[in-house]
Design an enzyme around this catalytic site. Structure first.
Site, PDB file in Angstrom:
ATOM      1  N   ASP A 276       4.808   3.354   2.605  1.00 55.08           N
ATOM      2  CA  ASP A 276       3.438   3.310   2.028  1.00 55.08           C
ATOM      3  C   ASP A 276       3.088   2.147   1.541  1.00 55.08           C
ATOM      4  O   ASP A 276       3.344   1.138   2.116  1.00 55.08           O
ATOM      5  CB  ASP A 276       3.715   4.407   0.529  1.00 55.08           C
ATOM      6  CG  ASP A 276       2.295   5.266   0.210  1.00 55.08           C
ATOM      7  OD1 ASP A 276       1.382   4.487   0.306  1.00 55.08           O
ATOM      8  OD2 ASP A 276       2.610   6.592   0.361  1.00 55.08           O
TER       9      ASP A 276
ATOM     10  N   HIS B 165       1.703   0.346   4.150  1.00 51.62           N
ATOM     11  CA  HIS B 165       0.313   0.829   4.349  1.00 51.62           C
ATOM     12  C   HIS B 165      -0.267  -0.400   3.814  1.00 51.62           C
ATOM     13  O   HIS B 165      -1.709  -0.201   3.485  1.00 51.62           O
ATOM     14  CB  HIS B 165       0.189   1.948   3.570  1.00 51.62           C
ATOM     15  CG  HIS B 165       0.415   3.388   4.120  1.00 51.62           C
ATOM     16  ND1 HIS B 165       0.482   4.274   3.704  1.00 51.62           N
ATOM     17  CD2 HIS B 165       1.322   3.110   5.350  1.00 51.62           C
ATOM     18  CE1 HIS B 165       0.938   5.374   4.386  1.00 51.62           C
ATOM     19  NE2 HIS B 165       1.592   4.730   5.340  1.00 51.62           N
TER      20      HIS B 165
END
Length: 479
Positions: A287, A310
């Site tokens: 993430d 991310h």
């Protein structure tokens, strides 16, 4: 008289030598349940590999920023304290299966009462403890040193029913504390990631409804003057490290490692936290590499390598029509590789407040989707309604951002609110080329205003000059 003076000189020299030896002997003592015990120093362990840094050398933290704490022993990998509280002296087995929670709590209680104390998690052992809150206030200078392996129970089935499933290690109401060591904090997250409520983990790639709490690995709450240095963290069930309600945080030489497809495993998350420095660290996870929530200001990120991840995100902000305030964030001398986003600002419709004074500078992209993105329509489902209010995004600088992007999406994406435009965006020396395939030359802009100081690759003709003709009432967007 000459013989007497000579004798006095020799006697004085001998006394000095004896004194020095006594001091050196004292340095070998540490505390066993609060009592001094003569022991040998713990064997040295291998140091963590140094994280890679961008090609542009990272500058040291600015000396004029006294609010970010400094490491009191920056060149000393060992421990200089003679107040060492070894958890094995309090009954910790360190065999990887016994519950060592009680021993850690007793060691914490004893060390908390002693200035400049060190809680030692020794090398060559594996310690398992359950969810624990290490509370202060404590005497200043407390060090939590992990040289062995520290881990929680393995998976949801082994998690005690009486324990919170939202957090594992919590450090609460502390001032002047350091987390360090040459060991590993292991999250045992694999079974948590496979819960059917996780994204795409249900039947046929679905996500089943129901409670889906998973523990954040390390949380600092309502604390100040914190240092996290040299530690290795891996495989968290959810966020690796969170700071909430803190002020004065230094993170350096941190290593975070978790598989690319592990859900919701943000590397570092900060919210309601001020005066933060994150330096020379390496983060790979499933993430956000670093996520910055509401209530954060004066954050300096320098010399960080992200990916796969991310990317670095400000947000999400403004959920449930809330006010969000983020200001004075600097990200520089950073590498982002093989990531779903590069540098991102994401807000929900309906929020208020502002994101302002943001600088992204000297950033190398390597095969990144959405290298530069502002998304003011962030939504986790298809049920979000259009709303007129939004968090105001203003004074954002992108300077010397170069590298390659994944051609599945445009490398630059400014999706600003219909009613609250993004303003004062600056683009300078932005050069992004496709990792493979043809040049995708259509950056997307919606209601975005700013300037190009130099020509951008790909060209960004959709960025509007000046300011919007109609400016919404600004009182609800001030912080």
């Amino acid at each position: 008289m000459d013989l007497g003076r000579g004798f006095l000189f020799v006697w004085t020299a001998v006394a000095m030598v004896v004194t020095l030896c006594t001091i050196n002997v004292d340095a070998r003592y540490h505390y066993h349940k609060g009592q001094k015990v003569n022991v040998s120093p713990p064997p040295p362990s291998d140091e963590a590999p140094a994280p890679s840094v961008p090609s542009t050398p990272a500058e040291p933290p600015p000396a004029s920023s006294p609010s970010i704490p400094s490491d009191p022993y920056p060149n000393d990998p060992g421990n200089t304290s003679d107040c060492i509280f070894d958890v094995t002296s309090y009954g910790a087995a360190g065999d990887g299966s016994s519950d060592d929670t009680a021993a850690f709590r007793e060691a914490w209680k004893a060390a908390c009462a002693v200035e400049s104390a060190t809680i030692l998690v020794p090398s060559d052992k594996v310690f398992m403890i359950t969810s624990t809150i290490f509370s202060g206030p404590c005497k200043p200078g407390l060090v939590f040193q992990v040289d062995g392996v520290l881990m929680p129970p393995e998976g949801p089935e082994c998690w005690p029913k009486a324990d919170s499933r939202k957090q594992w290690l919590v450090f609460y109401r502390l001032n002047d504390m350091k987390l360090t060591g040459n060991g590993i904090i292991e999250g045992n997250g694999h079974k948590w990631w496979e819960l059917p409520c996780k994204p795409h983990r249900g039947p046929n790639g679905s996500s089943l409804p129901g409670p889906c709490d998973s523990p954040a690995m390390i949380r600092f709450f309502m604390s100040s003057n914190l240092v996290v240095s040299g530690i290795r963290i891996q495989n968290s069930p959810q966020f690796h490290m969170k700071f909430d309600g803190c002020e004065g945080v230094l993170i350096e030489k941190l290593s975070v490692s978790t598989p690319k497809l592990s859900p919701n495993t943000d590397g570092i998350h900060i919210e309601n936290t001020k005066s933060v420095g994150i330096y020379n660290s390496m983060i790979s996870n499933g993430d956000d590499c670093i996520s910055i929530g509401t209530g954060c200001s004066n954050v300096d990120i320098d010399g960080v390598t992200c990916g796969p991840s991310h990317g670095i995100s400000i947000g999400s902000l403004g959920v449930h029509n809330s006010q969000a305030c983020v200001s004075n964030i600097t990200v520089r001398n950073t590498v982002i590789r093989e990531s779903d986003n590069g540098v991102r600002i994401k807000t929900w419709q309906g929020g208020t407040g502002s994101v302002s004074g943001i600088s992204f500078e000297n950033i190398q992209m390597e095969n990144v989707l959405n290298c530069i993105i502002v998304d003011q329509y962030y939504c986790l489902s298809k049920e979000c309604l259009n709303q007129t209010s939004a968090v105001h995004v203003t004074d954002i600088q992108y300077r010397n951002i170069k590298g390659t992007y994944d051609v599945r999406t445009p490398p630059i994406h400014f999706a600003c609110s219909d009613t609250v435009a993004c303003t004062n965006i600056t683009m300078a020396e932005v050069e992004l080329l496709p990792e493979e395939g043809e040049l995708l030359d259509d950056p997307f802009c919606w209601n975005a205003y700013g300037i190009e100081e130099t020509l951008t690759i790909p060209p960004i003709g959709c960025l509007q000059e000046g300011m919007p003709q109609t400016i919404t009432e600004t009182s609800q967007y001030s912080c």
